[in-house]
Design a protein around this motif. Structure first.
Motif, PDB file in Angstrom:
ATOM      1  N   ASP A 208      -7.407   7.302  16.336  1.00  0.00           N
ATOM      2  CA  ASP A 208      -6.168   8.034  16.122  1.00  0.00           C
ATOM      3  C   ASP A 208      -6.383   9.537  15.927  1.00  0.00           C
ATOM      4  OD1 ASP A 208      -7.424   7.804  13.699  1.00  0.00           O
ATOM      5  OD2 ASP A 208      -5.624   7.317  12.573  1.00  0.00           O
TER       6      ASP A 208
ATOM      7  N   ARG B  97      -1.948   6.860   3.490  1.00  0.00           N
ATOM      8  CA  ARG B  97      -1.236   5.646   3.878  1.00  0.00           C
ATOM      9  C   ARG B  97      -2.234   4.607   4.382  1.00  0.00           C
ATOM     10  NH1 ARG B  97       2.075   7.622   1.117  1.00  0.00           N
ATOM     11  NH2 ARG B  97       3.970   8.642   1.797  1.00  0.00           N
ATOM     12  N   GLN B  98      -1.804   3.348   4.349  1.00  0.00           N
ATOM     13  CA  GLN B  98      -2.601   2.274   4.922  1.00  0.00           C
ATOM     14  C   GLN B  98      -2.030   1.913   6.274  1.00  0.00           C
ATOM     15  OE1 GLN B  98      -2.660  -0.874   2.005  1.00  0.00           O
ATOM     16  NE2 GLN B  98      -4.618  -0.118   1.222  1.00  0.00           N
ATOM     17  N   THR B  99      -2.925   1.548   7.176  1.00  0.00           N
ATOM     18  CA  THR B  99      -2.525   1.164   8.520  1.00  0.00           C
ATOM     19  C   THR B  99      -2.409  -0.342   8.586  1.00  0.00           C
ATOM     20  OG1 THR B  99      -3.718   3.044   9.393  1.00  0.00           O
ATOM     21  CG2 THR B  99      -3.122   1.345  10.962  1.00  0.00           C
TER      22      THR B  99
ATOM     23  N   ASP C 192      -8.885   1.297   6.873  1.00  0.00           N
ATOM     24  CA  ASP C 192      -7.461   0.990   7.031  1.00  0.00           C
ATOM     25  C   ASP C 192      -6.566   2.088   6.455  1.00  0.00           C
ATOM     26  OD1 ASP C 192      -8.064   0.538   4.369  1.00  0.00           O
ATOM     27  OD2 ASP C 192      -6.685  -1.161   4.184  1.00  0.00           O
ATOM     28  N   GLU C 193      -7.114   3.273   6.203  1.00  0.00           N
ATOM     29  CA  GLU C 193      -6.337   4.368   5.627  1.00  0.00           C
ATOM     30  C   GLU C 193      -6.302   5.571   6.562  1.00  0.00           C
ATOM     31  OE1 GLU C 193      -6.837   4.263   0.893  1.00  0.00           O
ATOM     32  OE2 GLU C 193      -8.695   4.715   1.965  1.00  0.00           O
ATOM     33  N   TRP C 194      -5.253   6.355   6.433  1.00  0.00           N
ATOM     34  CA  TRP C 194      -5.151   7.621   7.139  1.00  0.00           C
ATOM     35  C   TRP C 194      -4.417   8.591   6.225  1.00  0.00           C
ATOM     36  CZ3 TRP C 194      -0.244   9.484   8.348  1.00  0.00           C
ATOM     37  CH2 TRP C 194       0.804   8.566   8.303  1.00  0.00           C
TER      38      TRP C 194
ATOM     39  N   GLY D  86      -1.590  -0.600  14.208  1.00  0.00           N
ATOM     40  CA  GLY D  86      -1.752   0.807  13.890  1.00  0.00           C
ATOM     41  C   GLY D  86      -0.555   1.424  13.181  1.00  0.00           C
ATOM     42  N   ARG D  87       0.424   0.610  12.799  1.00  0.00           N
ATOM     43  CA  ARG D  87       1.608   1.148  12.103  1.00  0.00           C
ATOM     44  C   ARG D  87       1.348   1.260  10.612  1.00  0.00           C
ATOM     45  NH1 ARG D  87       6.858  -0.657  15.261  1.00  0.00           N
ATOM     46  NH2 ARG D  87       5.929  -0.625  17.317  1.00  0.00           N
ATOM     47  N   SER D  88       1.973   2.237  10.012  1.00  0.00           N
ATOM     48  CA  SER D  88       1.809   2.469   8.586  1.00  0.00           C
ATOM     49  C   SER D  88       2.459   1.340   7.788  1.00  0.00           C
ATOM     50  CB  SER D  88       2.444   3.805   8.201  1.00  0.00           C
ATOM     51  OG  SER D  88       2.350   3.995   6.820  1.00  0.00           O
ATOM     52  N   LYS D  89       1.722   0.819   6.800  1.00  0.00           N
ATOM     53  CA  LYS D  89       2.265  -0.204   5.923  1.00  0.00           C
ATOM     54  C   LYS D  89       2.964   0.426   4.716  1.00  0.00           C
ATOM     55  CE  LYS D  89      -1.424  -2.734   5.087  1.00  0.00           C
ATOM     56  NZ  LYS D  89      -2.312  -3.820   4.717  1.00  0.00           N
TER      57      LYS D  89
END
Length: 172
Positions: free
Chosen positions: A40, A162-164, A104-106, A168-171
Motif C-alpha cells: 500500500d 488503523r488496523q487493516t 495489520d496496521e497503517w 485491505g479495508r480499515s477495520k
C-alpha cells in the motif's frame, strides 16, 4: 508483509549509511526496502525524490538532494519550496512510525505543524524523525530538517493508526 531487519539509529546521531553489520551474517535493509515490501505504499516518495537512510525502533532518517525543480522560482531568493521540506519531514515521520507498526496496521497524518527557520539554497537535506509517544490509535512525532549541518525546519505531527481488515479495508 515480509519482516525486514533495519539497523537502529540514535536520534540526532551523525549520518551513517545502512550496511554496517550488527553481527556476522546478519542481513540489513534500508527503509526503502521495507517500504517496497508494503503493497500500500505511495509513489509520492519517488516524485519528490527522498530516500530513507534508515528507520527502526521509532526513529527514521531520510535525505533529499536539492534540485532545480524544488525551488520556489518566484522569489528573489531562489530557495527550496516549503512544500518539499514539509514532504520530507512528513515522509521521515512516516518511516519512524511505520518502523513500529504491525503487519495489520497503517498510519496517516492527522495534522502537522512545521516551523521554517532558514532558507535552503543548495546541497542535500536530511531529516531525522522520531515517535515521541504512541498510545492506542494515536501517535505523536517530531522531526528536524537539516542542511549543511544546520536545522532549517522543525515539525511536529499527530498520526492516526488503523488496523487493516480483510481486503485491505480499515477495520477502525
Amino acid at each position: 508483509m515480509k519482516a525486514v531487519d533495519i539497523p537502529r539509529r540514535d536520534w540526532y546521531a551523525p549520518q551513517e549509511k545502512a550496511g554496517h553489520g550488527r553481527g556476522p551474517g546478519r542481513a540489513e535493509a534500508t527503509m526503502n526496502d521495507k517500504v517496497a515490501l508494503r503493497e500500500d505504499h505511495t509513489p509520492y516518495q519517488t516524485v519528490i525524490g527522498w530516500d530513507y537512510t534508515v528507520a527502526a525502533d521509532g526513529s527514521a532518517e531520510c535525505t533529499l538532494a536539492v534540485r532545480e525543480d524544488l525551488f520556489n522560482s518566484r522569489q528573489a531568493l531562489r530557495a527550496v519550496h516549503g512544500g518539499a521540506i514539509y514532504s520530507l519531514a512528513d515522509g521521515a515521520m512516516g518511516g519512524a512510525l511505520y518502523s513500529l507498526l504491525g503487519e495489520d496496521e497503517w498510519g496517516a497524518t492527522a495534522e502537522m505543524r512545521i516551523t521554517y527557520l532558514l532558507p535552503v539554497l543548495d546541497g542535500t537535506l536530511s531529516c531525522q524523525a522520531r515517535v515521541v509517544r504512541r498510545e492506542g490509535k494515536t501517535a505523536t512525532l517530531e522531526a528536524a530538517v537539516l542542511s549543511h549541518g544546520q536545522v532549517v525546519a522543525r515539525a511536529t505531527a499527530t498520526w492516526h493508526i488503523r488496523q487493516t481488515g480483510p481486503g485491505g479495508r480499515s477495520k477502525t
